[in-house]
Design a protein around this motif. Structure first.
Motif, PDB file in Angstrom:
ATOM      1  N   GLU A  88      79.622  85.489   9.779  1.00 49.42           N
ATOM      2  CA  GLU A  88      78.515  86.444   9.871  1.00 49.42           C
ATOM      3  C   GLU A  88      77.239  85.761  10.368  1.00 49.42           C
ATOM      4  N   ARG A  89      76.962  84.567   9.812  1.00 54.70           N
ATOM      5  CA  ARG A  89      75.733  83.853  10.175  1.00 54.70           C
ATOM      6  C   ARG A  89      75.718  83.477  11.654  1.00 54.70           C
ATOM      7  N   ASN A  90      76.891  83.138  12.176  1.00 61.26           N
ATOM      8  CA  ASN A  90      76.982  82.712  13.577  1.00 61.26           C
ATOM      9  C   ASN A  90      76.784  83.856  14.574  1.00 61.26           C
ATOM     10  N   LYS A  91      76.704  85.090  14.042  1.00 59.75           N
ATOM     11  CA  LYS A  91      76.369  86.225  14.920  1.00 59.75           C
ATOM     12  C   LYS A  91      74.854  86.281  15.164  1.00 59.75           C
ATOM     13  N   ARG A  92      74.108  85.578  14.298  1.00 56.52           N
ATOM     14  CA  ARG A  92      72.646  85.565  14.436  1.00 56.52           C
ATOM     15  C   ARG A  92      72.237  84.595  15.549  1.00 56.52           C
ATOM     16  N   ASP A  93      71.001  84.736  16.015  1.00 56.13           N
ATOM     17  CA  ASP A  93      70.466  83.780  16.994  1.00 56.13           C
ATOM     18  C   ASP A  93      70.301  82.425  16.317  1.00 56.13           C
ATOM     19  N   LYS A  94      70.870  81.392  16.931  1.00 53.71           N
ATOM     20  CA  LYS A  94      70.802  80.048  16.338  1.00 53.71           C
ATOM     21  C   LYS A  94      69.413  79.438  16.526  1.00 53.71           C
ATOM     22  N   PRO A  95      69.032  78.528  15.648  1.00 56.38           N
ATOM     23  CA  PRO A  95      67.767  77.802  15.863  1.00 56.38           C
ATOM     24  C   PRO A  95      67.838  77.003  17.161  1.00 56.38           C
ATOM     25  N   ARG A  96      66.667  76.778  17.771  1.00 61.80           N
ATOM     26  CA  ARG A  96      66.629  76.037  19.032  1.00 61.80           C
ATOM     27  C   ARG A  96      66.991  74.571  18.805  1.00 61.80           C
ATOM     28  N   LEU A  97      67.693  74.025  19.775  1.00 64.90           N
ATOM     29  CA  LEU A  97      68.168  72.642  19.701  1.00 64.90           C
ATOM     30  C   LEU A  97      67.258  71.741  20.521  1.00 64.90           C
ATOM     31  N   ASP A  98      66.863  70.607  19.944  1.00 66.17           N
ATOM     32  CA  ASP A  98      66.187  69.562  20.727  1.00 66.17           C
ATOM     33  C   ASP A  98      67.273  68.595  21.184  1.00 66.17           C
ATOM     34  N   ASP A  99      67.647  68.722  22.467  1.00 67.72           N
ATOM     35  CA  ASP A  99      68.835  68.013  22.948  1.00 67.72           C
ATOM     36  C   ASP A  99      68.533  66.670  23.623  1.00 67.72           C
ATOM     37  N   LYS A 100      67.382  66.075  23.293  1.00 68.62           N
ATOM     38  CA  LYS A 100      67.179  64.704  23.772  1.00 68.62           C
ATOM     39  C   LYS A 100      67.809  63.753  22.760  1.00 68.62           C
ATOM     40  N   SER A 101      68.195  62.568  23.233  1.00 68.53           N
ATOM     41  CA  SER A 101      68.811  61.561  22.353  1.00 68.53           C
ATOM     42  C   SER A 101      67.904  60.333  22.295  1.00 68.53           C
ATOM     43  N   LEU A 102      67.473  59.999  21.091  1.00 66.56           N
ATOM     44  CA  LEU A 102      66.609  58.833  20.897  1.00 66.56           C
ATOM     45  C   LEU A 102      67.459  57.663  20.408  1.00 66.56           C
ATOM     46  N   THR A 103      67.255  56.499  20.987  1.00 67.32           N
ATOM     47  CA  THR A 103      68.084  55.342  20.648  1.00 67.32           C
ATOM     48  C   THR A 103      67.986  55.000  19.159  1.00 67.32           C
ATOM     49  N   SER A 104      66.760  54.991  18.614  1.00 72.25           N
ATOM     50  CA  SER A 104      66.576  54.617  17.203  1.00 72.25           C
ATOM     51  C   SER A 104      67.315  55.572  16.273  1.00 72.25           C
TER      52      SER A 104
END
Length: 678
Positions: free
Chosen positions: A404-420
């Motif tokens: 049911e929850r996955n039918k909702r709009d998902k939170p926005r993803l920050d898709d950068k990858s930081l080495t640390s």
């Protein structure tokens, strides 16, 4: 979708900067061209720092930066620079220090006005539209009519900023004692919340490194009360709404004192460190709840924060679209009672008792955040149900609600990858593998380590900080080197592949060449290859993530043992001595340093294993909580100092050594464990 406005941020890769690319504010990114423009036009600089998952950053954007009237004031009088604090922690540190000096507090969004040369003169965090406009107009007027007043203030503030992270070389003899640690913990313990766990405060941050140290300290000192407090805290966090009860994974902090209502963003660095913490806690206690937390959190990371290259993404936003399509904090995660009744039908009452769909679980606006109050064993006893039947029901509830929850709009993803942050998550996977032995975890760890090695490490030994859209950018900071070295040492200890240990040593040498301060004998946060800012800071106080200097010091301690390197050892001793005066009064800000001090004040063992059964012996050894040791091992002959002349054909021997003196070798793992517990 055609946009009314577009500014210079449209050319950036940071998800946070791109969120602002269609504001009417004429935003620029931080770069040489922008700074030169401010000087050339003699305009004040407005620096606004935030990050993609930051709720109040979004609120201020909506109220002010999307407003044409506000934009007019900003564009007429200022060169406006947007900064992603995760991409540029160096800029964030300088201006955060300035705002803390000016106002006594900090946070995000961070908003600063600086002279055309970048020196700050005014700042704060979140402002309402009217306050914001009024302040900006007043400062612009002052700059036009009495610029010398601002210059005078900038001079004073600059001295203050440079003094904030100043570390003086401690020329006293480096003497470390158990009494120093004991006093620090005693002072600290007056702030412990024995009822709800954590500290006596709200909001509550998890601070995983604090509990990592306290767990080890309690274990090594046989302090049952302290151990009880740490376990109580870890249990309360796992029961809380701060842990996603349906999917796993942790939010950043809880706004209340009982871990119930989270500030809903999920950050990679929290989840990484908490996996490591719960892994060690499980190893010591064998508490199944902790195992559940580890497996569910890693499942969350796998499905939400991992890309096909084996890199980890940075975060999920606190905000998501609600049913009417407007951004709202926590909208993706919360539940209405009627909704739950409809979905769970005759099981609702049992579910409601378990997850507290009552006054305990209530948040606001008829929304509930799932929270637990008791163990499964206690719950089934009260409700007269078998464990098998209950676990079946629990899994069914999760399936129904997640669907049911996955039918909702998902939170926005920050898709950068930081080495640390990738290195912290890499270590989380290694620790989970070390403790649980799940092969999938070590496969993920190796894939990520190879991502760092192949994409983020240059041939000259330099690390990049950021990775996005197939491109590595931004020269690495000390945090990137420190976290990567720590993860690679941990990877060596479970795989025995010396490539990881040698790379860790090479990165340490590079750090000494490019970050080390000969005066204080500490490490700067930025490389000597980077363009200079208002000040070059030394990050040494531990926070939600331990300070890059404390991680580096612990790394050099281990590497000094592995490679018999006296220079590394002396450097560590001096660094620890430098921070010693501050440690006792503010232990929670020095927990990683205190952990390092345990290595100097209590036995710290080197365990060398040589022979064809070495890998098996390492696995057996790792089934016992032994925080005061490092492992060196090889199934063949090795040139590593700890392993030289230790290989005997057709035998596998374990050497337990302390201060370069070794006890008689043993062949049984249980005998070695006994020696390590003496």
């Amino acid at each position: 979708m055609t946009q009314q406005f577009t500014n210079n941020l449209i050319h950036e890769t940071s998800p946070y900067l791109l969120q602002h690319a269609h504001n009417p504010v004429n935003w620029f990114a931080w770069n040489e061209e922008t700074l030169a423009k401010a000087k050339k036009e003699n305009k004040l600089i407005l620096i606004s720092v935030g990050y993609a998952a930051c709720h109040w950053c979004h609120v201020m954007e909506h109220e002010s930066f999307e407003d044409v009237e506000v934009a007019q004031v900003m564009n007429s009088n200022y060169i406006n620079i947007k900064v992603d604090r995760e991409e540029r922690p160096d800029i964030d540190q300088v201006y955060m220090n300035a705002v803390q000096l000016m106002t006594g507090q900090g946070g995000w969004p961070l908003n600063v006005v600086a002279l055309p040369d970048g020196r700050p003169v005014w700042g704060g965090t979140y402002f309402k539209k009217e306050q914001w406009m009024q302040a900006l107009e007043q400062i612009a007027e002052l700059h036009a009519k009495k610029p010398e007043k601002l210059t005078e203030y900038a001079d004073k503030l600059e001295s203050g900023i440079k003094a904030v992270d100043l570390v003086k070389l401690n020329t006293d003899e480096a003497v470390f004692s158990k009494a120093i640690i004991e006093k620090a913990v005693n002072n600290w313990s007056s702030h412990f919340d024995h009822q709800e766990g954590g500290m006596k405060r709200a909001p509550k941050f998890m601070m995983p490194n604090n509990y990592h140290f306290l767990l080890r300290y309690a274990y090594q000192n046989k302090d049952e009360d302290l151990l009880k407090y740490v376990n109580h805290t870890l249990t309360k966090i796992a029961y809380g709404g701060i842990f996603d009860q349906l999917e796993g994974g942790f939010s950043r902090y809880s706004v209340d004192a009982r871990w119930h209502v989270p500030h809903f963003e999920k950050m990679l660095y929290d989840n990484a460190q908490l996996v490591s913490l719960y892994a060690d806690a499980f190893l010591l206690t064998k508490n199944e709840l902790y195992k559940e937390v580890i497996t569910e959190t890693l499942a969350f990371v796998k499905s939400n924060l991992t890309n096909s290259e084996g890199a980890f993404y940075s975060s999920l936003d606190a905000d998501s679209n609600n049913a009417s399509g407007t951004l709202e904090e926590g909208a993706f995660y919360v539940w209405k009672k009627e909704e739950l009744q409809k979905l769970l039908k005759e099981d609702f009452q049992l579910f409601s008792n378990y997850y507290n769909i009552n006054v305990d679980g209530y948040w606001e606006h008829d929304n509930y955040v799932l929270i637990r109050k008791e163990s499964d064993a206690s719950f089934i006893k009260t409700h007269n149900i078998t464990m098998e039947e209950f676990l079946q029901k629990k899994n069914t509830w999760k399936e129904i609600l997640l669907t049911e929850r996955n039918k909702r709009d998902k939170p926005r993803l920050d898709d950068k990858s930081l080495t640390s942050w990738n290195a912290l998550m890499l270590k989380g996977y290694i620790d989970a593998y070390r403790v649980l032995g799940n092969k999938e975890y070590i496969d993920v760890a190796k894939k990520n380590a190879n991502f760092i090695l192949n994409k983020q490490l240059e041939a000259d030994g330099r690390l990049f900080h950021n990775y996005k859209n197939g491109k590595s950018t931004i020269n690495g900071y000390l945090e990137d080197y420190a976290a990567t070295i720590e993860a690679f040492i941990a990877l060596y200890e479970v795989t025995l592949n010396e490539k990881w240990l040698n790379t860790a040593r090479d990165l340490a040498n590079y750090s000494l060449d490019h970050f080390f301060d000969d005066q204080s004998k500490m490490f700067f946060f930025t490389s000597n290859l980077d363009a200079s800012l208002v000040s070059r800071s030394i990050e040494y106080r531990d926070n939600v993530i331990p300070a890059s200097n404390s991680i580096m010091a612990k790394n050099l301690f281990k590497l000094s043992q592995y490679f018999d390197n006296i220079h590394f050892y002396k450097t560590v001793s001096t660094m620890l001595n430098n921070v010693k005066p501050e440690m006792q009064e503010y232990a929670s800000g020095f927990s990683n340093w205190l952990d390092l001090m345990l290595n100097f004040t209590m036995p710290f063992y080197e365990v060398a294993i040589a022979g064809e059964d070495t890998s098996q012996k390492v696995k057996e050894l790792n089934q016992t909580y032994l925080p005061n040791k490092l492992i060196a091992g090889s199934e063949t002959k090795s040139k590593l100092p700890l392993l030289q002349n230790r290989f005997i054909k057709d035998k596998t021997m374990i050497y337990v050594c302390l201060n370069k003196a070794c006890k008689l070798p043993v062949s049984k793992t249980e005998d070695a464990i006994q020696l390590l517990k003496e």
